[in-house]
Design a protein around this motif. Structure first.
Motif, PDB file in Angstrom:
ATOM      1  N   LEU A  28      10.232  -7.311  -0.515  1.00 10.52           N
ATOM      2  CA  LEU A  28       8.818  -7.152  -0.900  1.00 10.52           C
ATOM      3  C   LEU A  28       8.699  -6.275  -2.148  1.00 10.52           C
ATOM      4  CD1 LEU A  28       7.268  -6.645   2.667  1.00 10.52           C
ATOM      5  CD2 LEU A  28       7.028  -8.669   1.208  1.00 10.52           C
ATOM      6  N   CYS A  29       9.461  -5.180  -2.183  1.00 12.18           N
ATOM      7  CA  CYS A  29       9.388  -4.273  -3.341  1.00 12.18           C
ATOM      8  C   CYS A  29       9.909  -4.964  -4.596  1.00 12.18           C
ATOM      9  CB  CYS A  29      10.188  -2.992  -3.072  1.00 12.18           C
ATOM     10  SG  CYS A  29       9.405  -1.937  -1.847  1.00 12.18           S
ATOM     11  N   CYS A  32       7.211  -6.910  -6.000  1.00  9.98           N
ATOM     12  CA  CYS A  32       6.066  -6.104  -6.436  1.00  9.98           C
ATOM     13  C   CYS A  32       6.383  -5.260  -7.680  1.00  9.98           C
ATOM     14  CB  CYS A  32       5.642  -5.207  -5.269  1.00  9.98           C
ATOM     15  SG  CYS A  32       4.572  -3.854  -5.735  1.00  9.98           S
ATOM     16  N   ARG A  33       7.443  -4.494  -7.612  1.00 11.11           N
ATOM     17  CA  ARG A  33       7.987  -3.690  -8.729  1.00 11.11           C
ATOM     18  C   ARG A  33       7.078  -2.580  -9.248  1.00 11.11           C
ATOM     19  NH1 ARG A  33      12.624  -5.963 -11.879  1.00 11.11           N
ATOM     20  NH2 ARG A  33      13.432  -7.554 -10.504  1.00 11.11           N
ATOM     21  N   LEU A  34       5.970  -2.322  -8.552  1.00  6.65           N
ATOM     22  CA  LEU A  34       5.045  -1.291  -9.033  1.00  6.65           C
ATOM     23  C   LEU A  34       5.707   0.087  -9.184  1.00  6.65           C
ATOM     24  CD1 LEU A  34       1.571  -1.552  -7.224  1.00  6.65           C
ATOM     25  CD2 LEU A  34       1.999  -1.275  -9.662  1.00  6.65           C
ATOM     26  N   CYS A  35       6.699   0.373  -8.351  1.00  2.00           N
ATOM     27  CA  CYS A  35       7.234   1.742  -8.286  1.00  2.00           C
ATOM     28  C   CYS A  35       8.458   1.979  -9.165  1.00  2.00           C
ATOM     29  CB  CYS A  35       7.574   2.095  -6.834  1.00  2.00           C
ATOM     30  SG  CYS A  35       6.110   2.182  -5.805  1.00  2.00           S
ATOM     31  N   PHE A  42      14.365   2.650  -7.007  1.00  2.56           N
ATOM     32  CA  PHE A  42      13.796   1.320  -7.279  1.00  2.56           C
ATOM     33  C   PHE A  42      14.580   0.556  -8.355  1.00  2.56           C
ATOM     34  CE2 PHE A  42      10.351   3.300  -4.937  1.00  2.56           C
ATOM     35  CZ  PHE A  42      10.057   2.296  -4.030  1.00  2.56           C
ATOM     36  N   CYS A  78       5.858   6.825  -4.001  1.00  2.00           N
ATOM     37  CA  CYS A  78       5.733   5.370  -3.821  1.00  2.00           C
ATOM     38  C   CYS A  78       4.746   5.083  -2.689  1.00  2.00           C
ATOM     39  CB  CYS A  78       7.090   4.721  -3.558  1.00  2.00           C
ATOM     40  SG  CYS A  78       8.008   5.399  -2.183  1.00  2.00           S
ATOM     41  N   ASN A  81       1.248   5.299  -3.941  1.00  3.85           N
ATOM     42  CA  ASN A  81       0.999   4.254  -4.944  1.00  3.85           C
ATOM     43  C   ASN A  81       0.900   2.861  -4.308  1.00  3.85           C
ATOM     44  OD1 ASN A  81       0.985   3.559  -7.797  1.00  3.85           O
ATOM     45  ND2 ASN A  81       2.973   2.597  -7.467  1.00  3.85           N
ATOM     46  N   CYS A  82       1.379   2.727  -3.074  1.00  8.32           N
ATOM     47  CA  CYS A  82       1.614   1.396  -2.501  1.00  8.32           C
ATOM     48  C   CYS A  82       0.348   0.805  -1.858  1.00  8.32           C
ATOM     49  CB  CYS A  82       2.721   1.493  -1.449  1.00  8.32           C
ATOM     50  SG  CYS A  82       3.160  -0.106  -0.763  1.00  8.32           S
ATOM     51  N   PRO A  83      -0.031  -0.422  -2.240  1.00  7.52           N
ATOM     52  CA  PRO A  83      -1.216  -1.045  -1.625  1.00  7.52           C
ATOM     53  C   PRO A  83      -0.907  -1.696  -0.272  1.00  7.52           C
ATOM     54  CG  PRO A  83      -0.513  -2.252  -3.621  1.00  7.52           C
ATOM     55  CD  PRO A  83       0.545  -1.235  -3.322  1.00  7.52           C
ATOM     56  N   TYR A  84       0.366  -1.636   0.162  1.00  6.30           N
ATOM     57  CA  TYR A  84       0.762  -2.409   1.343  1.00  6.30           C
ATOM     58  C   TYR A  84       1.131  -1.525   2.539  1.00  6.30           C
ATOM     59  CZ  TYR A  84       1.230  -5.540  -2.623  1.00  6.30           C
ATOM     60  OH  TYR A  84       0.988  -6.247  -3.773  1.00  6.30           O
ATOM     61  N   LEU A  93       4.080  -1.340   5.122  1.00  7.45           N
ATOM     62  CA  LEU A  93       5.288  -0.884   4.421  1.00  7.45           C
ATOM     63  C   LEU A  93       5.143   0.596   4.037  1.00  7.45           C
ATOM     64  CD1 LEU A  93       6.583  -3.074   1.471  1.00  7.45           C
ATOM     65  CD2 LEU A  93       6.615  -0.601   1.368  1.00  7.45           C
ATOM     66  N   PHE A  95       7.680   3.055   2.455  1.00  7.19           N
ATOM     67  CA  PHE A  95       9.044   3.160   1.924  1.00  7.19           C
ATOM     68  C   PHE A  95       9.704   4.504   2.266  1.00  7.19           C
ATOM     69  CE2 PHE A  95      12.552   3.028  -0.962  1.00  7.19           C
ATOM     70  CZ  PHE A  95      12.862   1.683  -1.101  1.00  7.19           C
TER      71      PHE A  95
END
Ligand code: SF4
Ligand code: SF4
Length: 433
Positions: A28-29, A32-35, A42, A78, A81-84, A93, A95
């Motif tokens: 999933l990460c 997504c790669r946001l972090c 990451f 993370c 920052n994470c929307p999930y 999730l 992390f």
């Protein structure tokens, strides 16, 4: 709670179950790669998956999964920052909590080296080490304060796993609790609250000046202070996967702190990692009504003061006849940002009339991760970036809540940051020596 985040679940320490969850989350990460910018974990994770044409996270080996885990220093950025995250998205999730689970699983399944265990024991038994170190302060500071890279520091690294190249915080001559118990009894004026100070081992053994400033600022504003005998919060054990040692500490602390709350006191904590542990981690690992009570009544030191200031019928003294700098460079520690309480230390220091310049950059120390010999190489460049940002901000005074992050700032810049409560004590003109 799910298997993943409930330390009491029968499969929590199961290797196959944990590795399957790592595969799910890594996939999933990767999508997504946001972090990507927060830490080395990451980029390492993305590189391993990108090596395969089909970008299948299931092709990562256990050693590659572990490499990602080892590079996580639990800053929690993370998560914020994470929307999930659990409760907000079906992916559920978290992390950093998965990394805690993976560390605990590896320890429970004999996948941690003896040297790692020794380092955790040395760094985790902060109360035992703190008591001895204060009693033998000259010798301890000679050893731990020896020049980075010196022979004596190399011997400490070889035996205890503590990096020989990092600047370490010095120990104090007198413990905070000794000062607190010996000081003359203080009668506060108009009473605005009553708290129990959870001093944290960093303040108790290494920087009691922060605790003194806290007590003086609180009493100046009509807040009565008591002290708890509760010891270290247990973060070094938790962040190294030693669940048994952490839970033992947590159970004892929850019992002692809940008794303080029942007496009518709130709990205040001058170090961000420790207030995070009391608010969040005791709920997961101890649970029950007492942990809930402690969580609901625990406040970061500046958070509590700003609550007093904002509550109808109470307010802080806003006359500052002491030393007020024109500008303050303020470093916001990750574990305060992770508490989602806003920037209370900034708001508190702003009351003095000083202009605040924010620096939001991880120190790379996070608990004690950055002081472990094997992590120094990754951690130092993160601290360097922080040092450069502090220097660029060029405030008259540097302030930060976390004594370990402050030590990293000293290491990089030569500045000695103050805790925000020390800045405010000076602005009131209070004697904190
Ligand atoms: S908690 Fe911090 S160090 Fe760990 S994976 Fe998240 S961002 Fe990286
Ligand atoms: S932790 Fe959340 S926000 Fe960060 S990369 Fe993974 S899925 Fe994306």
């Amino acid at each position: 709670m799910t298997t993943t985040y409930d330390p009491h679940h029968p499969l929590y320490l199961d290797e196959a179950d944990t590795r399957a969850e790592l595969e799910r989350v890594y996939d999933l990460c990767h999508g997504c790669r946001l972090c990507f910018k927060f830490c080395p974990s990451f980029p390492t994770l993305f590189d391993y998956i990108d090596q395969h044409d089909d970008q299948d996270a299931g092709k990562m080996t256990p050693a590659q999964q572990d490499h990602v885990i080892d590079e996580c220093f639990q800053c929690k950025l993370c998560y914020i920052n994470c929307p999930y995250i659990p409760g907000q998205h079906e992916w559920a999730l978290d992390f950093p909590r998965l990394m805690l689970r993976a560390d605990a699983m590896r320890r429970a399944n004999g996948q941690v080296t003896l040297r790692d265990k020794v380092t955790t024991t040395v760094m985790g038994n902060t109360d035992a080490i703190g008591k001895v170190s204060v009693a033998t302060v000259k010798l301890t500071n000679k050893v731990m304060g020896a020049k980075p890279g010196s022979l004596i520091r190399k011997v400490v690294e070889k035996t205890a796993g503590i990096s020989s190249v990092r600047l370490l915080p010095k120990f104090a001559r007198t413990r905070f609790s000794s000062w607190f118990k010996q000081r003359p009894k203080v009668r506060v004026g108009k009473k605005q609250g009553s708290v129990t100070v959870f001093p944290t081992c960093l303040v108790e053994y290494q920087e009691p000046a922060i605790g003194k400033a806290l007590v003086k600022v609180y009493e100046h504003n009509g807040i009565e202070c008591s002290l708890t005998d509760a010891g270290c919060c247990g973060a070094p054990f938790l962040h190294s996967g030693d669940m048994a040692a952490f839970t033992k500490v947590a159970v004892d602390n929850v019992a002692m702190l809940a008794a303080e709350v029942r007496k009518g006191n709130d709990i205040v904590v001058p170090q961000p990692t420790c207030s995070y542990v009391l608010k969040k981690d005791y709920l997961d690992y101890v649970g029950g009504p007492d942990a809930q009570l402690v969580s609901e009544h625990t406040f970061d030191a500046a958070e509590y003061l700003m609550k007093v200031h904002k509550t109808e019928g109470s307010s802080l003294d806003t006359q500052f006849p002491g030393e007020v700098p024109e500008t303050i460079t303020y470093h916001t520690p990750c574990h305060l940002r992770a508490q989602n309480i806003g920037l209370k230390s900034r708001d508190l220091m702003k009351l003095t009339g000083a202009k605040i310049k924010l620096v939001q950059q991880c120190s790379g120390i996070d608990g004690m991760w950055g002081l472990r010999a094997e992590n120094a190489e990754l951690s130092i460049p993160i601290g360097k970036k922080l040092g450069e940002m502090v220097q660029a901000a060029d405030g008259d005074v540097v302030a930060g809540d976390c004594h370990l992050a402050n030590t990293a700032i000293t290491e990089q810049t030569g500045d000695s940051p103050l805790h925000p409560l020390q800045v405010v004590a000076k602005a009131y003109g209070l004697d904190t020596e």
